[in-house]
Design a protein around this motif. Structure first.
Motif, PDB file in Angstrom:
ATOM      1  N   GLY A   1      33.746 -30.171  11.127  1.00  0.00           N
ATOM      2  CA  GLY A   1      34.638 -29.452  10.484  1.00  0.00           C
ATOM      3  C   GLY A   1      33.909 -28.458   9.454  1.00  0.00           C
ATOM      4  O   GLY A   1      32.672 -28.661   9.274  1.00  0.00           O
ATOM      5  N   ILE A   2      34.514 -27.581   8.576  1.00  0.00           N
ATOM      6  CA  ILE A   2      33.775 -26.446   7.732  1.00  0.00           C
ATOM      7  C   ILE A   2      34.246 -27.147   6.491  1.00  0.00           C
ATOM      8  O   ILE A   2      35.460 -27.564   6.217  1.00  0.00           O
ATOM      9  CB  ILE A   2      34.592 -25.206   7.949  1.00  0.00           C
ATOM     10  N   VAL A   3      33.270 -27.085   5.604  1.00  0.00           N
ATOM     11  CA  VAL A   3      33.555 -27.257   4.048  1.00  0.00           C
ATOM     12  C   VAL A   3      33.394 -26.005   3.339  1.00  0.00           C
ATOM     13  O   VAL A   3      32.318 -25.312   3.590  1.00  0.00           O
ATOM     14  CB  VAL A   3      32.748 -28.408   3.542  1.00  0.00           C
ATOM     15  N   GLU A   4      34.415 -25.683   2.716  1.00  0.00           N
ATOM     16  CA  GLU A   4      34.096 -24.520   1.829  1.00  0.00           C
ATOM     17  C   GLU A   4      33.630 -24.971   0.436  1.00  0.00           C
ATOM     18  O   GLU A   4      34.537 -25.733  -0.335  1.00  0.00           O
ATOM     19  CB  GLU A   4      35.388 -23.518   1.493  1.00  0.00           C
ATOM     20  N   ASN A   5      32.447 -24.472  -0.101  1.00  0.00           N
ATOM     21  CA  ASN A   5      32.006 -24.943  -1.207  1.00  0.00           C
ATOM     22  C   ASN A   5      31.848 -23.836  -2.312  1.00  0.00           C
ATOM     23  O   ASN A   5      31.950 -22.600  -1.855  1.00  0.00           O
ATOM     24  CB  ASN A   5      30.389 -25.484  -1.066  1.00  0.00           C
ATOM     25  N   MET A   6      31.765 -24.020  -3.267  1.00  0.00           N
ATOM     26  CA  MET A   6      31.931 -23.157  -4.539  1.00  0.00           C
ATOM     27  C   MET A   6      33.171 -22.106  -4.444  1.00  0.00           C
ATOM     28  O   MET A   6      33.014 -21.076  -4.614  1.00  0.00           O
ATOM     29  CB  MET A   6      30.687 -22.078  -4.403  1.00  0.00           C
ATOM     30  N   SER A   7      34.442 -22.786  -3.983  1.00  0.00           N
ATOM     31  CA  SER A   7      35.535 -22.182  -3.655  1.00  0.00           C
ATOM     32  C   SER A   7      36.083 -21.413  -4.593  1.00  0.00           C
ATOM     33  O   SER A   7      36.659 -20.438  -4.514  1.00  0.00           O
ATOM     34  CB  SER A   7      36.575 -23.317  -3.117  1.00  0.00           C
TER      35      SER A   7
ATOM     36  N   HIS B   1      41.204 -21.424 -18.862  1.00  0.00           N
ATOM     37  CA  HIS B   1      41.895 -22.120 -17.809  1.00  0.00           C
ATOM     38  C   HIS B   1      42.800 -21.506 -16.348  1.00  0.00           C
ATOM     39  O   HIS B   1      43.551 -22.198 -15.926  1.00  0.00           O
ATOM     40  CB  HIS B   1      43.029 -22.937 -18.443  1.00  0.00           C
ATOM     41  N   GLN B   2      42.149 -20.322 -16.214  1.00  0.00           N
ATOM     42  CA  GLN B   2      42.410 -19.794 -15.098  1.00  0.00           C
ATOM     43  C   GLN B   2      41.561 -19.923 -13.903  1.00  0.00           C
ATOM     44  O   GLN B   2      40.298 -20.283 -14.077  1.00  0.00           O
ATOM     45  CB  GLN B   2      42.823 -18.274 -15.165  1.00  0.00           C
ATOM     46  N   ARG B   3      42.178 -19.954 -12.727  1.00  0.00           N
ATOM     47  CA  ARG B   3      41.354 -20.339 -11.408  1.00  0.00           C
ATOM     48  C   ARG B   3      40.485 -18.791 -11.330  1.00  0.00           C
ATOM     49  O   ARG B   3      41.294 -17.809 -11.050  1.00  0.00           O
ATOM     50  CB  ARG B   3      42.151 -20.580 -10.345  1.00  0.00           C
ATOM     51  N   VAL B   4      39.221 -18.837 -11.068  1.00  0.00           N
ATOM     52  CA  VAL B   4      38.502 -17.559 -10.629  1.00  0.00           C
ATOM     53  C   VAL B   4      37.942 -17.782  -9.471  1.00  0.00           C
ATOM     54  O   VAL B   4      37.285 -18.733  -9.099  1.00  0.00           O
ATOM     55  CB  VAL B   4      37.316 -17.393 -11.916  1.00  0.00           C
ATOM     56  N   ASP B   5      38.277 -16.826  -8.509  1.00  0.00           N
ATOM     57  CA  ASP B   5      37.772 -16.791  -7.237  1.00  0.00           C
ATOM     58  C   ASP B   5      36.239 -15.958  -7.300  1.00  0.00           C
ATOM     59  O   ASP B   5      36.207 -14.956  -6.734  1.00  0.00           O
ATOM     60  CB  ASP B   5      38.531 -16.315  -6.235  1.00  0.00           C
ATOM     61  N   VAL B   6      35.254 -16.761  -7.663  1.00  0.00           N
ATOM     62  CA  VAL B   6      34.028 -16.074  -7.884  1.00  0.00           C
ATOM     63  C   VAL B   6      33.441 -15.336  -6.439  1.00  0.00           C
ATOM     64  O   VAL B   6      32.973 -14.378  -6.391  1.00  0.00           O
ATOM     65  CB  VAL B   6      33.085 -17.059  -8.294  1.00  0.00           C
ATOM     66  N   PHE B   7      33.528 -16.461  -5.403  1.00  0.00           N
ATOM     67  CA  PHE B   7      32.942 -15.632  -4.132  1.00  0.00           C
ATOM     68  C   PHE B   7      34.079 -15.478  -2.981  1.00  0.00           C
ATOM     69  O   PHE B   7      34.087 -15.621  -1.935  1.00  0.00           O
ATOM     70  CB  PHE B   7      32.133 -16.868  -3.391  1.00  0.00           C
TER      71      PHE B   7
ATOM     72  N   PRO C   1      38.328 -28.157  12.449  1.00  0.00           N
ATOM     73  CA  PRO C   1      39.007 -28.663  11.170  1.00  0.00           C
ATOM     74  C   PRO C   1      38.535 -28.075   9.999  1.00  0.00           C
ATOM     75  O   PRO C   1      37.388 -27.629  10.073  1.00  0.00           O
ATOM     76  CB  PRO C   1      38.745 -30.048  11.177  1.00  0.00           C
ATOM     77  N   PHE C   2      39.173 -27.887   9.003  1.00  0.00           N
ATOM     78  CA  PHE C   2      38.997 -27.394   7.688  1.00  0.00           C
ATOM     79  C   PHE C   2      38.828 -28.873   6.897  1.00  0.00           C
ATOM     80  O   PHE C   2      39.791 -29.390   6.765  1.00  0.00           O
ATOM     81  CB  PHE C   2      39.820 -26.393   7.216  1.00  0.00           C
ATOM     82  N   LEU C   3      37.722 -29.179   6.435  1.00  0.00           N
ATOM     83  CA  LEU C   3      37.602 -30.188   5.837  1.00  0.00           C
ATOM     84  C   LEU C   3      37.656 -30.529   4.540  1.00  0.00           C
ATOM     85  O   LEU C   3      38.440 -31.454   3.844  1.00  0.00           O
ATOM     86  CB  LEU C   3      35.906 -31.037   5.998  1.00  0.00           C
ATOM     87  N   ALA C   4      37.313 -29.625   3.499  1.00  0.00           N
ATOM     88  CA  ALA C   4      37.498 -29.670   2.235  1.00  0.00           C
ATOM     89  C   ALA C   4      37.163 -28.263   1.523  1.00  0.00           C
ATOM     90  O   ALA C   4      36.450 -27.478   1.980  1.00  0.00           O
ATOM     91  CB  ALA C   4      36.524 -30.593   1.538  1.00  0.00           C
ATOM     92  N   GLU C   5      37.736 -28.018   0.276  1.00  0.00           N
ATOM     93  CA  GLU C   5      37.224 -27.017  -0.418  1.00  0.00           C
ATOM     94  C   GLU C   5      36.979 -27.727  -1.910  1.00  0.00           C
ATOM     95  O   GLU C   5      37.890 -28.388  -2.531  1.00  0.00           O
ATOM     96  CB  GLU C   5      38.441 -25.806  -0.826  1.00  0.00           C
ATOM     97  N   LEU C   6      35.587 -27.436  -2.226  1.00  0.00           N
ATOM     98  CA  LEU C   6      34.910 -27.930  -3.537  1.00  0.00           C
ATOM     99  C   LEU C   6      34.710 -26.825  -4.506  1.00  0.00           C
ATOM    100  O   LEU C   6      34.188 -25.940  -4.153  1.00  0.00           O
ATOM    101  CB  LEU C   6      33.718 -28.534  -3.062  1.00  0.00           C
ATOM    102  N   PRO C   7      35.367 -26.877  -5.829  1.00  0.00           N
ATOM    103  CA  PRO C   7      34.862 -25.939  -6.771  1.00  0.00           C
ATOM    104  C   PRO C   7      33.453 -25.669  -7.229  1.00  0.00           C
ATOM    105  O   PRO C   7      32.813 -26.584  -7.011  1.00  0.00           O
ATOM    106  CB  PRO C   7      35.849 -26.768  -7.820  1.00  0.00           C
ATOM    107  N   LEU C   8      33.478 -24.671  -7.496  1.00  0.00           N
ATOM    108  CA  LEU C   8      32.222 -24.297  -8.399  1.00  0.00           C
ATOM    109  C   LEU C   8      32.299 -24.893  -9.780  1.00  0.00           C
ATOM    110  O   LEU C   8      33.258 -24.766 -10.388  1.00  0.00           O
ATOM    111  CB  LEU C   8      32.260 -22.587  -8.415  1.00  0.00           C
ATOM    112  N   ASP C   9      31.680 -25.837  -9.999  1.00  0.00           N
ATOM    113  CA  ASP C   9      31.631 -26.892 -11.047  1.00  0.00           C
ATOM    114  C   ASP C   9      30.096 -27.172 -11.714  1.00  0.00           C
ATOM    115  O   ASP C   9      29.424 -27.637 -11.025  1.00  0.00           O
ATOM    116  CB  ASP C   9      32.188 -28.132 -10.787  1.00  0.00           C
ATOM    117  N   PRO C  10      30.044 -26.528 -12.795  1.00  0.00           N
ATOM    118  CA  PRO C  10      28.530 -26.671 -13.537  1.00  0.00           C
ATOM    119  C   PRO C  10      28.297 -28.256 -13.564  1.00  0.00           C
ATOM    120  O   PRO C  10      27.016 -28.707 -13.586  1.00  0.00           O
ATOM    121  CB  PRO C  10      28.797 -26.345 -15.122  1.00  0.00           C
TER     122      PRO C  10
END
Ligand SMILES: Nc1ncnc2c1ncn2[C@@H]1O[C@H](COP(=O)(O)OP(=O)(O)OP(=O)(O)O)[C@@H](O)[C@H]1O
Ligand SMILES: [Mg+2]
Length: 274
Positions: free
Chosen positions: A182-188, A196-202, A217-226
């Motif tokens: 599958g594909i994992v989308e990182n820094m989603s 507290h808003q969602r920002v679609d950086v990329f 398959p689409f495996l996961a989206e993982l947030p950009l998180d410091p």
């Protein structure tokens, strides 16, 4: 190097290792090592016997991200992997500590990768995760043509440049008949700590769209998180933390499911030692 034709592939099994999972991407810097490290830690915390092999010989980041760097011992011809957070580890960084770059060419690279796969005493493992270097070149091909890889995870960000390269990575795995788990989308996206808003950086949604287009398959989206970055830089992967590590535990669970599917579909006897 051109891919072997089906039927000519010699992928000898690695004794004791049940599943080999490669983590790759077309583009550099999208979070492969971060995901390989956290996936390995998460699998170990779920009770699976897990190893992590750093195949990025020129830029090994696993020692820093796992918070360990010692010279491994060797018994006879066998190198003993290091162990951290319940994960067995091998990396060029353990053999070449310091900041000097390695200047190796193709054949030596090939033999180092083989040594890491078969000269390391991995023992019995449910999962051996392989952190690939960026790109779709010789190192990647040499490895995935000779290792009995059960499946590959392709990491991308949602940006078009990253997705373009992720498609190439999916095609490369397909060409050499490695199932894409599958594909994992990182820094989603970023949860802004201030508004507290969602920002679609990329940008947004490209990973899922690409997975659909390429029928993987689409495996996961993982947030950009410091905290993910801090966990990497301090050698304390975020997957170790209760709550914050949950997205990686989720990824580990999906990986287990997809790997079982891939193993069922392919059947080990098809590719091994034919
Ligand atoms: N989800 C995330 N949130 C915040 N930072 C992240 C995230 N994923 C990765 N990073 C950070 O981005 C940087 C690049 O990540 P990483 O080294 O894992 O990428 P890579 O694809 O392995 O790079 P390379 O192609 O050089 O091997 C690191 O500093 C890492 O901590
Ligand atoms: Mg990396």
């Amino acid at each position: 190097m051109t891919p072997n034709q089906p039927g000519q592939i010699h992928r000898l099994p690695i004794a004791g290792v049940k599943n080999l999972i490669a983590v790759g991407s077309g583009k550099g810097g999208v979070g492969k090592t971060t995901i390989a490290v956290n996936l390995a830690v998460a699998l170990a915390s779920l009770g699976y016997k897990t190893g992590l092999m750093d195949a990025d010989v020129y830029g090994p980041n696993v020692p820093l991200m796992m918070g360990i760097n010692r010279t491994p011992m060797a018994f006879g011809e066998r190198i003993q992997p290091l162990e951290q957070y319940g994960v067995r580890l091998m990396s060029m960084g353990f053999l070449n500590p310091g900041d000097k770059p390695l200047v190796w060419r193709g054949p030596m690279l090939h033999s180092v990768i083989q040594q890491f796969l078969r000269g390391v005493d991995w023992g019995d493992l449910d999962y051996l995760i392989i952190d690939l270097p960026p790109g779709t070149g010789d190192v990647q091909l040499s490895l995935i043509q000779t290792a009995p890889i059960t499946g590959a995870i392709v990491v991308t960000t949602p940006s078009d440049v990253s997705l373009e390269d992720a498609r190439k990575a999916v095609s490369m795995f397909r060409q050499v008949r490695v199932p894409v788990l599958g594909i994992v989308e990182n820094m989603s996206y970023l949860d802004c700590p201030h508004c507290h808003q969602r920002v679609d950086v990329f940008s947004y949604g490209g990973g899922r769209r690409t997975a659909d287009e390429m029928q993987v398959p689409f495996l996961a989206e993982l947030p950009l998180d410091p905290q993910v970055r801090i966990g990497g830089d301090t050698g304390s992967p975020i997957a170790l933390r209760k709550g914050e590590g949950e997205p990686f535990l989720e990824l580990a669970r999906s990986t287990v499911e997809r790997t079982a599917d891939a193993a069922r579909q392919e059947g080990p006897e098809i590719e091994i030692g034919e």
